[in-house]
Design a protein around this motif. Structure first.
Motif, short mmCIF file in Angstrom:
data_model
loop_
_atom_site.label_atom_id
_atom_site.label_comp_id
_atom_site.label_asym_id
_atom_site.label_seq_id
_atom_site.Cartn_x
_atom_site.Cartn_y
_atom_site.Cartn_z
N LYS A 1 51.39 -0.20 -3.29
CA LYS A 1 50.14 0.65 -3.04
C LYS A 1 50.11 1.65 -4.14
O LYS A 1 51.11 2.36 -4.22
CB LYS A 1 49.97 1.09 -1.69
CG LYS A 1 48.79 1.88 -1.55
CD LYS A 1 48.47 2.65 -0.16
CE LYS A 1 49.32 3.78 -0.42
NZ LYS A 1 49.20 4.78 0.78
N ASP B 1 48.66 5.04 -5.89
CA ASP B 1 48.02 6.36 -5.52
C ASP B 1 46.52 6.45 -5.80
O ASP B 1 46.32 6.22 -6.89
CB ASP B 1 48.40 7.74 -6.19
CG ASP B 1 50.16 7.66 -5.29
OD1 ASP B 1 50.11 7.40 -4.32
OD2 ASP B 1 50.85 8.32 -6.24
N LEU C 1 41.11 5.84 -1.21
CA LEU C 1 41.81 5.62 -0.15
C LEU C 1 41.88 6.60 0.95
O LEU C 1 41.92 7.87 0.93
CB LEU C 1 43.30 5.07 -0.30
CG LEU C 1 43.19 3.94 -1.23
CD1 LEU C 1 44.83 3.60 -1.23
CD2 LEU C 1 42.86 2.69 -0.75
N GLY D 1 44.23 6.97 3.28
CA GLY D 1 45.46 7.58 3.39
C GLY D 1 46.24 6.93 4.68
O GLY D 1 47.33 7.35 4.90
N ASP E 1 48.11 4.06 6.08
CA ASP E 1 49.04 2.93 5.85
C ASP E 1 49.37 2.21 7.22
O ASP E 1 50.00 2.74 8.30
CB ASP E 1 50.48 3.13 5.20
CG ASP E 1 50.03 3.48 3.73
OD1 ASP E 1 48.94 3.39 3.41
OD2 ASP E 1 50.81 4.17 3.18
N HIS F 1 53.10 0.29 1.77
CA HIS F 1 52.42 -0.32 0.76
C HIS F 1 51.12 -1.27 1.29
O HIS F 1 50.64 -1.92 0.46
CB HIS F 1 53.25 -1.13 -0.28
CG HIS F 1 54.13 -0.38 -0.83
ND1 HIS F 1 54.01 0.54 -1.90
CD2 HIS F 1 55.38 -0.36 -0.66
CE1 HIS F 1 55.18 0.90 -2.21
NE2 HIS F 1 56.11 0.70 -1.54
N PRO G 1 47.52 -0.48 2.75
CA PRO G 1 46.64 0.63 3.28
C PRO G 1 45.78 -0.19 4.41
O PRO G 1 45.53 -1.35 4.33
CB PRO G 1 45.93 0.94 2.16
CG PRO G 1 45.92 0.10 1.35
CD PRO G 1 47.48 -0.70 1.54
N GLU H 1 42.59 -0.15 4.31
CA GLU H 1 41.46 -0.77 3.52
C GLU H 1 41.79 -2.20 3.27
O GLU H 1 40.88 -3.20 3.27
CB GLU H 1 41.23 -0.07 2.36
CG GLU H 1 40.67 1.33 2.63
CD GLU H 1 41.58 2.22 2.69
OE1 GLU H 1 41.14 3.62 2.85
OE2 GLU H 1 42.82 2.14 2.65
N GLU H 2 43.05 -2.72 3.26
CA GLU H 2 43.50 -3.88 2.92
C GLU H 2 42.98 -5.09 3.96
O GLU H 2 42.41 -6.05 3.30
CB GLU H 2 44.94 -4.29 2.43
CG GLU H 2 45.29 -5.59 1.99
CD GLU H 2 44.74 -5.68 0.66
OE1 GLU H 2 45.04 -6.95 0.05
OE2 GLU H 2 44.26 -4.92 0.18
#
Length: 116
Positions: A60, A62, A66, A68, A70, A74, A76, A78-79
Motif C-alpha cells: 500500500k 501513501d 485513502l 487510513g 487498514d 497493506h 486498505p 477501500e480495496e
C-alpha cells in the motif's frame, strides 16, 4: 482529502447500479445469482491480494485520498469495496453486451423475414 477514493468508488457503483436497473441487466433479473457472483469474485480477488501482499508483491502506498483504515497490513478498507465494484461492473458489462448481441440477432432475423 481523506475518503475521496472511497467516495469515487461508491459514486461509480451507484452509477452502474442505475444503468443495471434501467436496462434490467443483472440485479433486477437475477438478484441472488448477481450477489453470489459478486461475492465469489470479490473473495477470489481478495485472496489473490492477500497472497500478493504475503509475497511482498503488493504494498500500500501513501495517499491522502485513502481513509487510513487498514483491514490488514497493506490492505486498505477501500480495496474490498473496489474489488466488489470491479466484479459488479464486469457482470453488468457482460450482461449488457449479451443484451446488445441478442437484439442484433433479433433484428437480423426480422430483416431476413421481410426480405423473403
Amino acid at each position: 482529502m481523506p475518503g475521496a477514493y472511497l467516495a469515487a468508488i461508491v459514486v461509480s457503483l451507484a452509477g452502474i447500479m442505475v444503468l443495471d436497473v434501467r436496462w434490467r441487466l443483472a440485479l433486477p433479473v437475477a438478484a441472488g445469482r448477481t450477489l453470489a457472483a459478486v461475492a465469489i469474485g470479490t473473495t477470489f480477488f481478495l485472496a489473490w491480494d492477500l497472497v500478493g501482499i504475503a509475497a511482498g508483491v503488493f504494498v500500500k502506498g501513501d495517499s491522502p485520498l485513502l481513509i487510513g483504515i487498514d483491514l490488514a497490513p497493506h490492505l486498505p478498507l477501500e480495496e474490498p469495496v473496489f474489488l466488489a465494484f470491479l466484479c459488479y461492473l464486469g457482470l453488468v458489462a457482460w450482461a449488457g453486451a449479451r443484451k446488445v448481441q441478442a437484439r442484433r440477432a433479433e433484428a437480423r432475423g426480422s430483416v431476413r423475414e421481410v426480405s423473403r
